[in-house]
Design a protein around this motif. Sequence first.
Motif, PDB file in Angstrom:
ATOM      1  N   THR A  24      41.869 -76.149  14.491  1.00  0.00           N
ATOM      2  CA  THR A  24      39.947 -76.816  14.118  1.00  0.00           C
ATOM      3  C   THR A  24      39.177 -76.636  13.608  1.00  0.00           C
ATOM      4  O   THR A  24      38.606 -77.893  12.978  1.00  0.00           O
ATOM      5  CB  THR A  24      39.999 -76.336  16.323  1.00  0.00           C
ATOM      6  OG1 THR A  24      41.158 -77.185  17.058  1.00  0.00           O
ATOM      7  CG2 THR A  24      38.732 -77.426  16.009  1.00  0.00           C
TER       8      THR A  24
ATOM      9  N   GLY B 160      39.963 -77.847  10.619  1.00  0.00           N
ATOM     10  CA  GLY B 160      39.530 -79.671  10.330  1.00  0.00           C
ATOM     11  C   GLY B 160      37.779 -79.421  10.372  1.00  0.00           C
ATOM     12  O   GLY B 160      37.845 -80.225  10.125  1.00  0.00           O
ATOM     13  N   LEU B 161      37.766 -79.167  11.114  1.00  0.00           N
ATOM     14  CA  LEU B 161      36.152 -79.229  11.313  1.00  0.00           C
ATOM     15  C   LEU B 161      35.640 -78.641  10.036  1.00  0.00           C
ATOM     16  O   LEU B 161      33.990 -79.805   9.285  1.00  0.00           O
ATOM     17  CB  LEU B 161      35.102 -77.990  12.498  1.00  0.00           C
ATOM     18  CG  LEU B 161      34.316 -77.532  12.293  1.00  0.00           C
ATOM     19  CD1 LEU B 161      33.075 -78.410  13.266  1.00  0.00           C
ATOM     20  CD2 LEU B 161      33.220 -76.755  13.218  1.00  0.00           C
TER      21      LEU B 161
ATOM     22  N   ASN C 108      36.533 -79.452   7.212  1.00  0.00           N
ATOM     23  CA  ASN C 108      37.292 -80.089   5.525  1.00  0.00           C
ATOM     24  C   ASN C 108      36.263 -81.367   5.920  1.00  0.00           C
ATOM     25  O   ASN C 108      35.699 -82.537   5.476  1.00  0.00           O
ATOM     26  CB  ASN C 108      38.716 -80.671   5.536  1.00  0.00           C
ATOM     27  CG  ASN C 108      39.362 -79.453   5.599  1.00  0.00           C
ATOM     28  OD1 ASN C 108      38.769 -79.118   5.097  1.00  0.00           O
ATOM     29  ND2 ASN C 108      40.753 -79.003   5.702  1.00  0.00           N
ATOM     30  N   GLN C 109      35.854 -81.651   7.795  1.00  0.00           N
ATOM     31  CA  GLN C 109      34.980 -82.964   7.706  1.00  0.00           C
ATOM     32  C   GLN C 109      33.221 -82.545   7.511  1.00  0.00           C
ATOM     33  O   GLN C 109      32.833 -84.206   7.364  1.00  0.00           O
ATOM     34  CB  GLN C 109      35.136 -82.731   9.586  1.00  0.00           C
ATOM     35  CG  GLN C 109      33.930 -84.088  10.109  1.00  0.00           C
ATOM     36  CD  GLN C 109      34.127 -83.854  12.191  1.00  0.00           C
ATOM     37  OE1 GLN C 109      34.814 -83.637  12.364  1.00  0.00           O
ATOM     38  NE2 GLN C 109      32.915 -84.470  12.630  1.00  0.00           N
ATOM     39  N   VAL C 110      33.315 -81.540   7.479  1.00  0.00           N
ATOM     40  CA  VAL C 110      31.079 -81.511   7.412  1.00  0.00           C
ATOM     41  C   VAL C 110      30.798 -80.900   6.037  1.00  0.00           C
ATOM     42  O   VAL C 110      30.550 -81.186   5.555  1.00  0.00           O
ATOM     43  CB  VAL C 110      30.761 -80.225   8.865  1.00  0.00           C
ATOM     44  CG1 VAL C 110      31.561 -81.002   9.662  1.00  0.00           C
ATOM     45  CG2 VAL C 110      31.790 -78.805   8.250  1.00  0.00           C
TER      46      VAL C 110
ATOM     47  N   GLY D   7      31.321 -79.831  15.097  1.00  0.00           N
ATOM     48  CA  GLY D   7      30.265 -80.145  13.585  1.00  0.00           C
ATOM     49  C   GLY D   7      28.554 -80.445  14.258  1.00  0.00           C
ATOM     50  O   GLY D   7      28.554 -81.235  12.932  1.00  0.00           O
TER      51      GLY D   7
END
Length: 306
Positions: free
Chosen positions: A22, A25-26, A28-30, A175
């Motif tokens: 998790t 993923g966070l 890479n997202q932000v 995020g």
Amino acid sequence: MTQSTTPSTQSSSPLPDAFSSTLSGLFNQVRPAIVQVRNERHGGGTGIVWQADGQIITNNHVVPQDGEGIQIHFTDGRTLPARVLHRQPQFDLALLKVQAEQLPTLPAGDSDSLRVGEWVFAIGHPWGQRWTVTAGIVSTMSTRQVEPEVTIPYIKSDVRLAPGNSGGPLLNADGQVVGINAMIFGGDLSVSIPSNVVSAWLKDLPRSQAILGVGLQRIDLPTAIRQQLADHSDNGLLVVSVVERPAAQQAILLGDLLLEIEGQPIQGVHSIRQNLANKAPGQQVTLKIARAGKLQTITTTLIATE
């Protein structure tokens, strides 16, 4: 805990694999909405893209002087010059602006809902190491008196920060930005400015007006142009200067003759102002123009007043 962009075949982390997945993923997202801020004299720090039109939040102490050649480095490899729009030294905040559109942004969270013991994360550029993530928990919500009658709330956490993290985001598990990392007090506790303080400051700033970014001169329409128009006045607005923009956004050119905006005939500069009164920088408008004697319809992006 530092996030590496290279996955390991064996995890040595004491945290469950689901948590690590998790967090990856966070990250890479932000990451695309987090920038590096550098200036000629005082090194660098971190910034957050707050608005898609190029508004960036950082610490005031990261950019202590205007006109220092501020440069913003993005994850896609771009480097753009920036200028300071507003400062709030008491909160250690600065609002920067780059000439860019449709940038990825980070959502602001509700810092008042933070709980002691809640996981939080910081991403920044400690000691020049770009886009490094550290994790910790909220230790306490505190206040600091900056003037006899001015007290500012702060978030204290055990997230590891170092020079270069200043101005970067403190994120919750969703995020969302719940704080702006500012400094380190004694011991291992790091300090962040609550996102609600940042949002309130930005809300109270003078609102920028949306403009086309051109200089105009009223002229009589050439006969060839009048013959192509029905029920139009005999006047038009000639573009005599254009604010510099990235080439991809330079829809209006020197020598263009503005005839209509959003389907309404342009009677003068006042009619443009009336049409733009309820629009915001970053929005697009449709214009009918005459270019090289031919009628065209173009779309341009509004920019903000200085």
